[in-house]
Design a protein around this motif. Structure first.
Motif, PDB file in Angstrom:
ATOM      1  N   ARG A  78       0.796  -1.085  -0.051  1.00 56.39           N
ATOM      2  CA  ARG A  78      -0.023  -0.002   0.093  1.00 56.39           C
ATOM      3  C   ARG A  78       1.040   1.190  -0.045  1.00 56.39           C
ATOM      4  O   ARG A  78       0.704   2.149  -0.806  1.00 56.39           O
ATOM      5  N   SER A  79       1.979   1.352   0.922  1.00 62.08           N
ATOM      6  CA  SER A  79       2.686   2.452   0.903  1.00 62.08           C
ATOM      7  C   SER A  79       3.613   2.606  -0.289  1.00 62.08           C
ATOM      8  O   SER A  79       3.943   3.620  -0.716  1.00 62.08           O
ATOM      9  N   ARG A  80       4.082   1.462  -1.100  1.00 61.83           N
ATOM     10  CA  ARG A  80       4.885   1.458  -2.002  1.00 61.83           C
ATOM     11  C   ARG A  80       4.031   2.120  -3.290  1.00 61.83           C
ATOM     12  O   ARG A  80       4.570   2.832  -4.184  1.00 61.83           O
ATOM     13  N   PHE A  81       3.027   1.544  -3.250  1.00 68.28           N
ATOM     14  CA  PHE A  81       1.891   2.204  -4.482  1.00 68.28           C
ATOM     15  C   PHE A  81       1.661   3.561  -4.221  1.00 68.28           C
ATOM     16  O   PHE A  81       1.767   4.484  -5.129  1.00 68.28           O
ATOM     17  N   LEU A  82       1.418   4.103  -2.883  1.00 63.10           N
ATOM     18  CA  LEU A  82       1.231   5.627  -2.768  1.00 63.10           C
ATOM     19  C   LEU A  82       2.328   6.532  -2.946  1.00 63.10           C
ATOM     20  O   LEU A  82       2.395   7.568  -3.629  1.00 63.10           O
ATOM     21  N   ALA A  83       3.785   5.636  -2.747  1.00 66.13           N
ATOM     22  CA  ALA A  83       4.699   6.583  -3.097  1.00 66.13           C
ATOM     23  C   ALA A  83       5.191   6.661  -4.574  1.00 66.13           C
ATOM     24  O   ALA A  83       5.573   7.645  -5.109  1.00 66.13           O
ATOM     25  N   ARG A  84       5.044   5.459  -5.293  1.00 65.16           N
ATOM     26  CA  ARG A  84       5.566   5.317  -6.666  1.00 65.16           C
ATOM     27  C   ARG A  84       4.329   4.856  -7.697  1.00 65.16           C
ATOM     28  O   ARG A  84       4.881   4.472  -8.591  1.00 65.16           O
ATOM     29  N   ARG A  85       3.244   4.559  -7.087  1.00 72.24           N
ATOM     30  CA  ARG A  85       2.186   4.089  -7.997  1.00 72.24           C
ATOM     31  C   ARG A  85       2.522   2.908  -8.701  1.00 72.24           C
ATOM     32  O   ARG A  85       2.877   1.923  -7.878  1.00 72.24           O
ATOM     33  N   GLY A  88       6.000   1.202  -8.359  1.00 65.94           N
ATOM     34  CA  GLY A  88       6.414   0.551  -6.991  1.00 65.94           C
ATOM     35  C   GLY A  88       5.819  -0.846  -6.562  1.00 65.94           C
ATOM     36  O   GLY A  88       6.186  -1.372  -5.937  1.00 65.94           O
ATOM     37  N   LEU A  89       5.060  -1.464  -7.498  1.00 66.75           N
ATOM     38  CA  LEU A  89       4.411  -2.811  -7.317  1.00 66.75           C
ATOM     39  C   LEU A  89       5.503  -3.673  -8.142  1.00 66.75           C
ATOM     40  O   LEU A  89       5.570  -4.960  -7.956  1.00 66.75           O
ATOM     41  N   SER A  90       6.521  -3.402  -8.868  1.00 65.35           N
ATOM     42  CA  SER A  90       7.374  -4.293  -9.658  1.00 65.35           C
ATOM     43  C   SER A  90       8.404  -4.619  -8.671  1.00 65.35           C
ATOM     44  O   SER A  90       8.703  -4.169  -7.627  1.00 65.35           O
ATOM     45  N   ASP A  91       8.926  -5.793  -8.957  1.00 62.79           N
ATOM     46  CA  ASP A  91       9.969  -6.309  -8.066  1.00 62.79           C
ATOM     47  C   ASP A  91      11.488  -5.460  -8.168  1.00 62.79           C
ATOM     48  O   ASP A  91      11.791  -4.915  -9.388  1.00 62.79           O
TER      49      ASP A  91
END
Length: 164
Positions: A78-85, A88-91
């Protein structure tokens, strides 16, 4: 609505302290495709599901319970998505020694194995090919195994003319 873990926290109720996770239509479409498509890596598909659930306004506990993952996992993605959209979900690169054999060398081993024959021989040996490409014989063996190559095997079958 039920209590999660007997702590009195209601599952399904959003947490007002969390930054709202709002998706654009393009992001929602991409995440839904990642979550549904069979060819998507399972880790990426789970991350997409986590973000989609969080975008519905569910709490971290509710998402974790619903998807069967740890709270830390939901919180992290959740926080990675908020930071980098979506990026941010890629490995991210894993720790450890980087690869010493390039993709070009792997390609060279495969192409030479399939399309060339060394002079004076019927097929490549791992030592000969390693010397030509500039990598170790063990690396050649691993590449052959990864691609299912067996240069010592003939593709043709001949019936013996031996009378016995």
């Amino acid at each position: 609505m039920t209590a999660a873990g007997g702590r009195g926290v209601l599952v399904g109720v959003s947490d007002n302290r969390l930054t709202p996770l709002v998706l654009s239509q393009a992001e929602r479409s991409t995440l839904e495709n990642w979550a549904k498509r069979r060819s998507t890596a399972q880790g990426l598909a789970m991350r997409a599901r986590i973000v989609l659930e969080c975008a519905e306004g569910r709490s971290i506990l509710a998402v974790a319970a619903r998807l069967g993952v740890a709270r830390n996992t939901v919180s992290r993605w959740r926080s990675r998505f908020l930071a980098r959209r979506l990026d941010g979900l890629s490995d991210e690169p894993r720790p450890g020694v980087p690869r010493s054999i390039s993709d070009a060398q792997v390609e060279q081993v495969v192409v030479r194995t399939l399309e060339e024959v060394p002079e004076g021989s019927t097929h490549w040996s791992k030592r000969e090919l390693a010397k030509q490409v500039g990598i170790s014989p063990t690396s050649v063996q691993r590449i052959w195994k990864a691609f299912g190559l067996q240069p010592w095997r003939s593709e043709d079958f001949k019936i013996s003319t031996d009378p016995l």
